[in-house]
Design a protein around this motif. Sequence first.
Motif, PDB file in Angstrom:
ATOM      1  N   HIS A  95       0.859  -1.182   0.000  1.00 22.47           N
ATOM      2  CA  HIS A  95       0.000   0.000   0.000  1.00 22.47           C
ATOM      3  C   HIS A  95       0.894   1.230   0.000  1.00 22.47           C
ATOM      4  O   HIS A  95       1.620   1.474   0.975  1.00 22.47           O
ATOM      5  CB  HIS A  95      -0.923   0.012   1.216  1.00 22.47           C
ATOM      6  CG  HIS A  95      -1.833  -1.178   1.309  1.00 22.47           C
ATOM      7  ND1 HIS A  95      -2.991  -1.266   0.597  1.00 22.47           N
ATOM      8  CD2 HIS A  95      -1.714  -2.327   2.027  1.00 22.47           C
ATOM      9  CE1 HIS A  95      -3.596  -2.425   0.867  1.00 22.47           C
ATOM     10  NE2 HIS A  95      -2.832  -3.085   1.731  1.00 22.47           N
ATOM     11  N   THR A  98      -3.564   5.151   3.960  1.00 18.08           N
ATOM     12  CA  THR A  98      -3.616   5.735   2.622  1.00 18.08           C
ATOM     13  C   THR A  98      -2.750   6.982   2.480  1.00 18.08           C
ATOM     14  O   THR A  98      -2.243   7.268   1.397  1.00 18.08           O
ATOM     15  CB  THR A  98      -5.060   6.103   2.249  1.00 18.08           C
ATOM     16  OG1 THR A  98      -5.568   7.039   3.217  1.00 18.08           O
ATOM     17  CG2 THR A  98      -5.949   4.861   2.236  1.00 18.08           C
ATOM     18  N   ARG A 116      -6.424   6.590   7.336  1.00 15.65           N
ATOM     19  CA  ARG A 116      -6.735   5.217   6.923  1.00 15.65           C
ATOM     20  C   ARG A 116      -8.029   5.162   6.127  1.00 15.65           C
ATOM     21  O   ARG A 116      -8.859   6.067   6.187  1.00 15.65           O
ATOM     22  CB  ARG A 116      -6.832   4.300   8.147  1.00 15.65           C
ATOM     23  CG  ARG A 116      -5.512   4.221   8.919  1.00 15.65           C
ATOM     24  CD  ARG A 116      -5.583   3.256  10.094  1.00 15.65           C
ATOM     25  NE  ARG A 116      -4.333   3.275  10.841  1.00 15.65           N
ATOM     26  CZ  ARG A 116      -3.289   2.506  10.592  1.00 15.65           C
ATOM     27  NH1 ARG A 116      -3.350   1.614   9.614  1.00 15.65           N
ATOM     28  NH2 ARG A 116      -2.181   2.584  11.322  1.00 15.65           N
ATOM     29  N   GLY A 117      -8.178   4.079   5.369  1.00 16.07           N
ATOM     30  CA  GLY A 117      -9.351   3.901   4.536  1.00 16.07           C
ATOM     31  C   GLY A 117     -10.620   3.771   5.348  1.00 16.07           C
ATOM     32  O   GLY A 117     -10.601   3.388   6.522  1.00 16.07           O
ATOM     33  N   VAL A 138       1.737   4.977   0.520  1.00 16.03           N
ATOM     34  CA  VAL A 138       1.208   5.986   1.442  1.00 16.03           C
ATOM     35  C   VAL A 138       1.568   7.380   0.911  1.00 16.03           C
ATOM     36  O   VAL A 138       2.743   7.730   0.805  1.00 16.03           O
ATOM     37  CB  VAL A 138       1.771   5.793   2.856  1.00 16.03           C
ATOM     38  CG1 VAL A 138       1.220   6.868   3.797  1.00 16.03           C
ATOM     39  CG2 VAL A 138       1.430   4.399   3.384  1.00 16.03           C
ATOM     40  N   THR A 139       0.551   8.156   0.590  1.00 13.88           N
ATOM     41  CA  THR A 139       0.760   9.499   0.062  1.00 13.88           C
ATOM     42  C   THR A 139       1.224  10.441   1.173  1.00 13.88           C
ATOM     43  O   THR A 139       0.696  10.412   2.286  1.00 13.88           O
ATOM     44  CB  THR A 139      -0.546  10.034  -0.546  1.00 13.88           C
ATOM     45  OG1 THR A 139      -0.993   9.133  -1.565  1.00 13.88           O
ATOM     46  CG2 THR A 139      -0.339  11.407  -1.144  1.00 13.88           C
TER      47      THR A 139
END
Length: 561
Positions: free
Chosen positions: A409, A461, A452-453, A411-412
């Motif tokens: 995943h 995220t 987080r999502g 992470v921006t």
Amino acid sequence: MRERGSRRRLAAALALLGMVIPLAACSGIPSSGDVVTGSEVSQQDPGGAEYIVEGPAEGDNMEQILRGFISAFRGSGNYDIARQFLSSGFVNEWEPRESVLVHSGSLNYVAASEDTMDVVVGSATASVDAAGSYRRFAAAPSTLHYEFVREAGEWRISAAPNGILLSESQFDIVFSEHVLYFVDPGGTALVPDLRWFPAGPTAATRVMSALLAGPPAWLEGAATTAFPAGTQLTSPKRVAVEGSVASVDLTSEALAAPVGQRQLMRLQVESSLDLVTAVNISVEGSFFDIPDPSPGMPQPRYQVDNRPLVLDDGKFGYSANGQISPIDGLSEQVEALSPRAVTLARGGGTAAVLHQDGVAVVRRNSAPVLLDTRPGLVAPGLDGYGYVWSVPAAAPTALRALAFDGTVHEVTSNLPADARVAGMEVSRDGARIAILLATPAGPRLLVSAIVRGTGGSNVPTALGVPVIDTTVPGTDARDLAWIDGTTVATLTATGADVSVVAHQVGGSSESLGAPDDAVQIVGGNGEAGLRVLGAEGLLSARRPSGWQTTQITADVLAVQR
């Protein structure tokens, strides 16, 4: 940090007791930046010293009126005395409770015209908003403008900036720190947020009001609240405290919460109201049924093993009395990887390991799983949701959260691409991350929320806007560690001079001294649990008198979550 703040306030209070009339408060509000203004100031500090402030005297000139007005900020709990310096047309317009501005240095009073004065603030350093959130900023001068009129032959202030102005030393006396606890999106952890409120009988009410207002903006996506929307304190909107028991009466919106949510509400209240030992919660004056928290529900402060966790001479485990105590089902797998860095999850059943091939996850009685093979990786992090955090030192924007099954995943973040990552650690609640960077301008600390999502996925995220983004003294960024839920320690150096600094997330910073030749730092249970690893493999521990060398040696000093 709580104990250090209390000691500062006590020392200042003792100094004040020797004064007949305290010196005038010296503060100001900058004309630009994210500074806002005022919380109500108690007339007594935590040690019981009462401030003596006086109203205007007959014949006072403009400067004397202005000095008296500013001096009254620290002593008038309801600002009645401060308002005596205001004109009849302005007395009800001035709003002191917007925020508090904190400053260091001197104030200069300058006559701008026959009926106006400017106060030149030498160095504004921080602000506290109406919700108790503290923000430190780069010290800068500022000019405040005041207007005057004559009423019955006496000068009075007819226009002034809103808010309270306090010097740093006055702030340390008048205000005390409180930790509010919110809930992570999954309801599995309590997320702390440091606030500052005036000491005194209104503190419990201010804490509860801020708690019911919900998490601050910087925690959006990382924390929420168990209180149903619209829940407030009932009229007269105060928390009654008798002895060590607080009574909290909520509006009817609270009734909408099911049992599990009510238990989390109770945890939030009891954890946040550190001023008392017991809390009674009611709704509109009637009994509110909240069962005791169930086993396994989140705790405000997670404790780790007091023993250092090390890899020494090929053996991985807890070090004490010259012996290494292994972790059953885990130590052998970690040892086989010849680790360079290890982070152990809560419960001791999982570890994230950096070794020559990359970052792997090791689970009790299971074979290691290699998750990240990128070159130049830093020591990995872990959160409580089943993700290993990994990033190459030379590529801060390439931050990843890796599921234990290998799912990647991205992470921006807004981390600077021209920096190097010296250290990274996720807080024990899993809601925030601290990152120490080496930049062309020197070491730089950032603390951000982990977004987080939605929908219960808890997939990381992005990183939120940093609540801390500050340079750290030194030229060499080495490492960082969470001291507790609201404080991060940085380890930096300038040549042979090593420095450890504690940074409150929502507060000030403080030097913790200079351990000899330290290259790594890990947290434990508060400041006393801090340990550093020297270049020669010898551990030093934090003591009240400074850093003390122990007899423990290690090749790797592991992080415990």
